[in-house]
Each structure stands twice: as C-alpha cells, then as structure tokens.
Design a protein around this motif. Structure first.
Motif, PDB file in Angstrom:
ATOM      1  N   PHE A   1       5.058  43.093  47.981  1.00 36.57           N
ATOM      2  CA  PHE A   1       4.032  42.135  48.398  1.00 36.57           C
ATOM      3  C   PHE A   1       4.635  41.025  49.254  1.00 36.57           C
ATOM      4  N   LEU A   2       5.775  40.498  48.855  1.00 37.37           N
ATOM      5  CA  LEU A   2       6.416  39.444  49.642  1.00 37.37           C
ATOM      6  C   LEU A   2       6.853  39.953  51.011  1.00 37.37           C
ATOM      7  N   LEU A   3       7.391  41.171  51.087  1.00 37.85           N
ATOM      8  CA  LEU A   3       7.782  41.735  52.380  1.00 37.85           C
ATOM      9  C   LEU A   3       6.573  41.922  53.293  1.00 37.85           C
ATOM     10  N   LEU A   4       5.489  42.428  52.749  1.00 37.76           N
ATOM     11  CA  LEU A   4       4.272  42.591  53.553  1.00 37.76           C
ATOM     12  C   LEU A   4       3.741  41.241  54.028  1.00 37.76           C
ATOM     13  N   LEU A   5       3.836  40.253  53.184  1.00 38.40           N
ATOM     14  CA  LEU A   5       3.398  38.911  53.572  1.00 38.40           C
ATOM     15  C   LEU A   5       4.262  38.371  54.714  1.00 38.40           C
ATOM     16  N   LEU A   6       5.569  38.536  54.631  1.00 41.29           N
ATOM     17  CA  LEU A   6       6.465  38.072  55.693  1.00 41.29           C
ATOM     18  C   LEU A   6       6.221  38.831  57.002  1.00 41.29           C
ATOM     19  N   ILE A   7       6.030  40.137  56.923  1.00 43.81           N
ATOM     20  CA  ILE A   7       5.756  40.929  58.133  1.00 43.81           C
ATOM     21  C   ILE A   7       4.438  40.497  58.761  1.00 43.81           C
ATOM     22  N   SER A   8       3.428  40.249  57.949  1.00 35.15           N
ATOM     23  CA  SER A   8       2.127  39.795  58.472  1.00 35.15           C
ATOM     24  C   SER A   8       2.251  38.446  59.166  1.00 35.15           C
ATOM     25  N   ILE A   9       2.993  37.538  58.563  1.00 34.76           N
ATOM     26  CA  ILE A   9       3.194  36.219  59.179  1.00 34.76           C
ATOM     27  C   ILE A   9       3.937  36.360  60.506  1.00 34.76           C
TER      28      ILE A   9
ATOM     29  N   TYR B   1       3.857  36.243  66.453  1.00 35.15           N
ATOM     30  CA  TYR B   1       4.118  36.902  67.729  1.00 35.15           C
ATOM     31  C   TYR B   1       2.839  37.026  68.553  1.00 35.15           C
ATOM     32  N   PHE B   2       1.724  37.324  67.894  1.00 33.48           N
ATOM     33  CA  PHE B   2       0.440  37.404  68.579  1.00 33.48           C
ATOM     34  C   PHE B   2       0.080  36.057  69.215  1.00 33.48           C
ATOM     35  N   LEU B   3       0.260  34.977  68.473  1.00 32.82           N
ATOM     36  CA  LEU B   3      -0.013  33.645  69.025  1.00 32.82           C
ATOM     37  C   LEU B   3       0.899  33.341  70.207  1.00 32.82           C
TER      38      LEU B   3
END
Length: 159
Positions: free
Chosen positions: A32-40, A45-47
């Motif tokens: 869960f923490l890894l997915l959260l970091l990847i999402s952030i 990067y999108f911004l």
C-alpha cells in the motif's frame, strides 16, 4: 456521584499483551505504501508536464520539430521578385490578401517564387520578417532543400 476516570483506557494492559504483527498484514502495508508513493510520483510528473507544456511556445506546422521558426532575413526578402501589375498578369489575384487592398494598374507587386502569390511589397515584407511562409497558402517562401534558389533574382545561396 464519584469522580470519573479521565483516561478510560488502561495503557498498562496493552503493554502486557504480546502484540504480534502478522506477515500478511505487513506485506499488504508495504505494498500500500509503495502504491501510494508511485501514485504521488505520477501525479507530480503529470503536473510538471502540464506546466511545462503551457510555458513552452506552440510549434506550428511550418516550424517542424525544432525551435519555433522566425521569419526570413531582410536580404532574402529584398531578393523576392517584383512585377508591375497589369492586365497581362492573369495569374495574380486582383487584391493583396494581407491588407485586402486592390492592386492598381502599374503598381509594383511582390510575387513569392514557389507559390506565385502576389502581395503589396510593404505588406508581405512585414509578414515575412516574422514568418517564413506565404500568408495565403502557408507554403514555404523559399526552398531549403536546394543549394541555390534559381528563382531568386539576387542569386542568394541557401544558408
């Protein structure tokens, strides 16, 4: 009525119990923490990409993949052919499409060598200083694939 205990939980009881973390719960927490970091990271990067795209100048079809195109130099513009407008000039339209002024008989009209569109010299010179294309059809004014421009009266060579 007696005084109530302000701390309803007895923390001493929790210390006494053996708390064991299940390995399955630990793995799920790490995922869960890894997915959260990847999402952030993806959101940041999108911004960054959106801001960079908004700040960079638009690249038109004439400019290609390089930097935004600037116009022609004054020497090249001065070498464009000039003809006298008259009844024998059937290939020229009767008005300048930049200022929409009609050509008078005997008036000097600057003709672009590749597309053969004609314009008032002052109108097209101003246009060509900022853009290297025909104002009417957006075709290139001079060929860049040849060493010399045979249509040019000055005999300039391509830079």
């Amino acid at each position: 009525m007696g005084l109530q205990d302000p701390h309803p939980f007895n923390f001493a009881d929790l210390k006494d119990k053996n708390l064991q973390i299940d390995t399955k719960t630990l793995i799920l927490g790490v995922i869960f923490l890894l997915l959260l970091l990847i999402s952030i990271f993806c959101f940041m990067y999108f911004l960054y990409a959106c801001i960079r795209r908004r700040q960079s100048p638009a690249i038109g079809p004439v400019a290609g993949m390089g930097a935004p195109s600037t116009g022609l130099d004054k020497a090249t513009i001065s070498c464009l052919p000039i003809v006298s407008y008259g009844p024998g000039q059937s290939s020229l339209v009767g008005e300048c499409s930049i200022c929409l002024g009609a050509f008078e008989e005997g008036e000097k009209v600057k003709v672009l060598p590749l597309c053969h569109h004609g314009f008032h010299a002052g109108c097209v010179d101003t246009w060509l200083l900022s853009r290297p294309s025909c104002p009417l059809c957006r075709a290139a004014v001079v060929r860049v694939d040849s060493v010399a421009w045979p249509d040019m009266p000055c005999g300039h060579e391509a830079a």
